[in-house]
Design an enzyme around this catalytic site. Structure first.
Site, PDB file in Angstrom:
ATOM      1  N   ASP A 144       0.835  -1.194   0.000  1.00  0.00           N
ATOM      2  CA  ASP A 144       0.000   0.000   0.000  1.00  0.00           C
ATOM      3  C   ASP A 144       0.876   1.253   0.000  1.00  0.00           C
ATOM      4  OD1 ASP A 144      -2.628   1.350   0.435  1.00  0.00           O
ATOM      5  OD2 ASP A 144      -1.723   1.889   2.357  1.00  0.00           O
ATOM      6  N   GLU A 182       1.467  -0.406  -5.079  1.00  0.00           N
ATOM      7  CA  GLU A 182       0.543   0.677  -5.387  1.00  0.00           C
ATOM      8  C   GLU A 182       1.437   1.899  -5.583  1.00  0.00           C
ATOM      9  OE1 GLU A 182      -3.523   2.618  -3.602  1.00  0.00           O
ATOM     10  OE2 GLU A 182      -1.841   2.370  -2.224  1.00  0.00           O
TER      11      GLU A 182
END
Length: 679
Positions: free
Chosen positions: A342, A379
């Protein structure tokens, strides 16, 4: 007790007892606090005397797995210097394998006086603090990571709780748990679809934000980690004889028994301690200035490149060690095959805040004999300066490609993207990924993900409907490139429903037949709706739980057909970049105008027609493949290339027979449709 050893960090059980080690180089003293099995009552407090290279350590010869403990760390209180030591606050070991208790938003967790943030709060919170339970190690996970060939991989982004909370074929006691996700009925569905890789949303132990708790909500998505070694206890069934870790490992084993992979979404960019007014749960009280990026102009404040209040400082070796040890633990003991990181640019920011593709974490993973072999997904954006880094991660990494998403939505739903941009994204976005010897599979293509509309909602809502989140409908993206097809929300209008179905089918076809690595959002294959909420991060309820009783079996069958076609058509999932001119005897990619000739400059630049033929021409006896598409508002007639073509799939339902059908030399495609044929 004796001195023990400084490594490994955390609590390690052995025949000689339990060794405890905590990295807190700026602390002046450290106490190990032992509790009863419930974690409610402190029974003993031991002051550590051994310290090696900033690691405090001891061994308790009589201790065994099951022991509950926490830390008290002494040192100066000087927030302006980044020092927030407070021994009145019991602290969770960042290496905890199992966590006792749950943060409920109480101000007793604050390290500072609630009425004066510059002053230390002296109230003791041990009775309600998060604590660690010593665990025995699980058997080592068998080797075999990245079991699926790169070109065959199909990701399925799934929430452990949401997938099975309403599943009628999962025993009620197991719904919403790791064990529920491992049930044969659940994995059977994924295998029938053709999914190869489960990508779980965060499963590391989290602590919900106090703001959400005050509203009666929780951080359902899980991007609020506080225990990086511990599986989230809320997804444990509680079955006798199991633990959160053993049940998660059983899930991994069940996935592997199907020949599939298991990837988990990990949050190392920030912690649940949030900003300077947030709770003191673990790292803040252990060594705040070591673990976090602090603002150079005022070290009482945190850098906030995540939007979540703080950022872990992986430029510090001890913080890097924490992350690397955690990653290895999830692979070697809990059995995962890879990670989706993330807000990954945060992990590659140095002390100066600049992104560096050769940052310590990326370099450490690349040389690690275990982690260098697992699936690595970034990401590739955060909200810090220069935070959009699509295509800039090292060779071997895959990245979420939001440009694929936006171009496909713009092309099919808005008419805002040209045929050239469509073609570029259809063939894996070479301008972003064809560098540093990276392959097309580095592009993870998606139309929808957890963050945003579901596929059904993308075609049912032009505006977000997020009032349930308690933020006045201001949260979530307002740039959705969605299209409600004439009615906002649910309708029984047959014309609107037909258009929505046609567009859902064509978007799924483009996603699953494009070059790169496709990712499906769980529930899109059954028609899941969140009723227009495009930021359902705090909705642990029927908004996010998949409603299997209302599943669309026709859409599920269609997705399975698409993935079967992808497996059959090797050129569509090529792991090599297509050259401008193919070598003799190799399959060639040719772009054709509807009239049948090679695309010319004027064809690419036409603004009145969004139609194209994509020919994968193979030498006999290999079959050639043809993809025809029309994103415009009018019918387009296509002249097919020479050969005997058989239709294999049509996105428009009326033209999609269940069996292969021969095609004439000319074919008319209606608006918003795609066909696939082969020789």
């Amino acid at each position: 007790m004796n001195d023990g050893t400084p490594l490994p960090l955390g609590a390690t059980a052995s025949p000689e007892g339990v060794n405890f080690a905590l990295a807190a180089p700026n602390a002046t003293a450290v106490e190990l606090c032992l509790f009863d099995g419930s974690g409610a009552h402190e029974q003993q407090r031991l002051r550590l005397t051994a310290r090696t290279d900033g690691v405090w350590h001891t061994r308790l010869p009589s201790a065994r797995p099951g022991l509950v403990y926490g830390w008290r760390v002494h040192g100066p209180w000087s927030p302006r210097e980044g020092l927030r030591f407070n021994p009145a606050k019991l602290l969770l070991d960042p290496y905890a394998r199992e966590i006792v208790g749950r943060y409920g938003g109480e101000d007793l967790f604050l390290g500072h006086d609630p009425s004066d943030p510059d002053q230390r709060d002296t109230r003791d919170n041990a009775a309600i603090a998060l604590k660690a339970r010593v665990t025995a190690p699980l058997p080592a996970a068998p080797p075999g990571h990245s079991r699926v060939a790169a070109g065959d991989r199909v990701l399925y982004e799934v929430h452990v709780r949401g997938q099975t909370r309403l599943h009628p074929q999962v025993p009620e006691a197991l719904r919403g748990s790791y064990a529920g996700l491992a049930e044969p009925a659940v994995l059977d569905h994924l295998q029938r679809l053709g999914v190869t890789t489960l990508s779980l949303m965060p499963v590391q132990q989290r602590a919900d934000e106090s703001r959400l708790l005050a509203l009666g909500l929780s951080n359902y998505w899980g991007y609020s980690s506080i225990g990086w070694f511990a599986p989230e206890v809320r997804y444990w069934s509680g079955r006798p004889g199991s633990t959160p870790a053993s049940e998660f490992r059983a899930l991994a084993d069940a996935v592997h028994a199907r020949g599939m992979e298991l990837v988990i979404d990990v949050v190392y960019n920030h912690s649940a301690e949030t900003d300077e007014l947030g709770p003191t749960l673990s790292l803040r009280g252990i060594d705040n200035a070591l673990y976090y990026h602090l603002r150079p102009d005022d070290r009482a404040l945190y850098q906030n490149w995540t939007g979540c209040g703080n950022c872990l400082n992986l430029a510090e070796p001890r913080v890097l060690q924490l992350v690397m040890d955690s990653l290895r633990h999830w692979v070697s003991e809990l059995g995962v095959d890879g990670f989706r990181f993330d807000l990954a640019p945060v992990l590659a920011r140095g002390a100066d805040g600049d992104f560096d593709p050769r940052a310590p974490l990326l370099a450490a993973i690349a040389q690690d004999p275990l982690l260098s072999r697992v699936l690595l997904i970034a990401e590739p954006w955060d909200i810090g300066p220069g935070g959009y880094r699509l295509g800039e991660f090292p060779a071997g990494w895959l990245e979420w490609n939001d440009r694929f998403r936006d171009v496909q939505r713009g092309f099919w739903l808005q008419g805002s993207e040209g045929i050239g941009e469509f073609a570029h994204r259809f063939t894996a976005s070479s301008d972003d990924f064809r560098r540093n010897a990276r392959a097309p599979v580095a592009s993870i293509n998606f139309i929808t993900a957890h963050d945003g509309f579901t596929l059904r909602d993308l075609l049912s809502y032009s505006e977000r409907h997020n009032l349930a989140n308690g933020e006045g409908n201001r949260d979530g993206s307002s740039h959705n490139l969605s299209r409600n097809c004439g009615v906002e929300g649910d309708t029984d209008d047959p014309a609107v429903l037909a258009e929505r179905l046609r567009l859902r089918r064509v978007l799924l076809a483009v996603l699953l037949l494009s070059q790169g690595t496709p990712m499906l959002l769980a529930g899109d294959e059954i028609g899941h709706t969140q009723r227009g909420n495009n930021n359902a991060y705090c909705q642990d309820n029927e908004t996010t739980w998949l409603d299997w009783d209302r599943a669309d079996p026709a859409m599920t069958a269609y997705v399975a057909r698409l993935l079967a076609l992808r497996r059959d058509a090797a050129p569509l999932r090529s792991t090599r970049w297509w050259p401008a001119e193919a070598p003799q005897g190799a399959t060639a990619l040719r772009w054709l105008a509807p009239e049948g000739h090679a695309m010319r400059t004027e064809d690419w630049q036409r603004g009145d027609r969004q139609a194209l033929a994509i020919l994968f021409e193979s030498p006999a006896p290999e079959p050639s493949w043809l993809v025809l598409l029309n994103a415009g508002e009018a019918d387009v007639e296509f002249t097919l290339p020479p050969g005997r073509w058989t239709q294999r799939l049509a996105s428009d339902p009326a033209a999609d027979p269940a069996h292969a059908a021969p095609l004439e030399a000319a074919l008319t495609l209606p608006p918003s449709s795609l066909r696939v044929a082969r020789t």
